[in-house]
Design a protein around this motif. Structure first.
Motif, PDB file in Angstrom:
ATOM      1  N   VAL A 123     136.440  78.599 119.540  1.00 36.14           N
ATOM      2  CA  VAL A 123     136.661  79.188 121.127  1.00 36.14           C
ATOM      3  C   VAL A 123     138.110  77.856 121.603  1.00 36.14           C
ATOM      4  CG1 VAL A 123     137.458  79.459 123.670  1.00 36.14           C
ATOM      5  CG2 VAL A 123     135.177  80.488 122.316  1.00 36.14           C
ATOM      6  N   VAL A 124     137.522  76.770 121.290  1.00 37.57           N
ATOM      7  CA  VAL A 124     139.151  75.648 121.674  1.00 37.57           C
ATOM      8  C   VAL A 124     139.392  75.196 120.137  1.00 37.57           C
ATOM      9  CG1 VAL A 124     139.568  73.728 122.970  1.00 37.57           C
ATOM     10  CG2 VAL A 124     137.994  75.297 123.712  1.00 37.57           C
ATOM     11  N   VAL A 125     139.993  75.793 119.835  1.00 41.03           N
ATOM     12  CA  VAL A 125     141.101  74.640 118.240  1.00 41.03           C
ATOM     13  C   VAL A 125     142.882  74.938 118.889  1.00 41.03           C
ATOM     14  CG1 VAL A 125     139.553  76.335 116.805  1.00 41.03           C
ATOM     15  CG2 VAL A 125     141.871  77.269 117.474  1.00 41.03           C
ATOM     16  N   PRO A 126     142.960  73.799 118.035  1.00 47.27           N
ATOM     17  CA  PRO A 126     142.080  72.276 117.262  1.00 47.27           C
ATOM     18  C   PRO A 126     141.419  71.730 118.296  1.00 47.27           C
ATOM     19  CG  PRO A 126     144.319  71.408 117.396  1.00 47.27           C
ATOM     20  CD  PRO A 126     144.354  72.650 118.699  1.00 47.27           C
ATOM     21  N   ARG A 127     139.794  71.109 117.990  1.00 43.21           N
ATOM     22  CA  ARG A 127     139.400  70.565 119.315  1.00 43.21           C
ATOM     23  C   ARG A 127     139.261  69.430 118.778  1.00 43.21           C
ATOM     24  NH1 ARG A 127     135.013  73.467 117.187  1.00 43.21           N
ATOM     25  NH2 ARG A 127     134.150  71.778 116.221  1.00 43.21           N
ATOM     26  N   PRO A 128     139.579  68.098 119.396  1.00 40.57           N
ATOM     27  CA  PRO A 128     138.989  66.481 119.250  1.00 40.57           C
ATOM     28  C   PRO A 128     138.203  66.134 119.052  1.00 40.57           C
ATOM     29  CG  PRO A 128     140.037  67.129 121.855  1.00 40.57           C
ATOM     30  CD  PRO A 128     139.752  68.525 121.114  1.00 40.57           C
ATOM     31  N   ILE A 129     137.879  65.421 117.981  1.00 39.67           N
ATOM     32  CA  ILE A 129     136.915  65.003 118.046  1.00 39.67           C
ATOM     33  C   ILE A 129     136.390  63.763 118.685  1.00 39.67           C
ATOM     34  CG2 ILE A 129     135.193  63.987 116.300  1.00 39.67           C
ATOM     35  CD1 ILE A 129     135.557  66.954 116.273  1.00 39.67           C
ATOM     36  N   ALA A 130     135.867  63.328 119.247  1.00 38.74           N
ATOM     37  CA  ALA A 130     135.169  61.819 119.771  1.00 38.74           C
ATOM     38  C   ALA A 130     134.386  61.193 118.278  1.00 38.74           C
ATOM     39  CB  ALA A 130     134.237  61.515 121.351  1.00 38.74           C
TER      40      ALA A 130
END
Length: 158
Positions: A56-63
């Motif tokens: 649903v949320v793209v691009p997704r930030p990666i922690a």
């Protein structure tokens, strides 16, 4: 308690949110109002619903979260459920899907560091997302350089 995904909002099935009348739609918006799909996580199963939510949320930030266990073992792991929660005071949040080393370490020590995940380090980020034992440092196992953080014990990615 079960949830229902309706487009991109979750609502409780047992305590539904009142329906707000839609405003008249024009042009392409009128077509969007007729194309609705409800997703019930209970019917889909956990893994399928997880895949739906992460798309649903793209691009997704990666922690890229580094932490240190109470025993002193450094941990580094990517977490894709990550966002800013507040600016004042500064708060970031991430969700650990399952009981992982990051979550356990942070509960034990109260400290962690989030490093950004530049695209050129994609392979290194993925390497730290595998199932290493709790007594193995992902920094060492994946060959990622660490450097001391300014105010907390967990190191940051160099």
């Amino acid at each position: 308690m079960s949830s229902m995904l309706h487009l991109v909002s979750c609502r409780s099935v047992t305590n539904p949110i009142p329906t707000i009348p839609a405003r008249p739609a024009f042009g392409n918006a009128a077509k969007l109002n007729t194309m609705r799909t409800d997703f019930d996580p209970a019917e889909m199963g956990g893994r399928s619903f997880y895949r739906l939510l992460t798309s649903v949320v793209v691009p997704r930030p990666i922690a890229w979260v580094s932490s240190v266990s109470a025993a002193g073992v450094e941990n580094l792991a990517p977490h894709s459920f990550f966002t800013i929660a507040s600016v004042n005071p500064p708060v970031v949040s991430f969700t650990s899907v399952g009981e992982k080393d990051s979550l356990r370490n942070i509960r034990e020590t109260g400290e962690f560091v989030i490093s950004l995940t530049p695209e050129d380090m994609f392979e290194a980020v993925n390497a730290t997302g595998t199932g290493f034992a709790a007594e193995v440092s992902e920094f060492d196992a994946a060959g990622i350089a660490a450097e001391p953080s300014a105010t907390v014990r967990p190191p940051r990615v160099a």
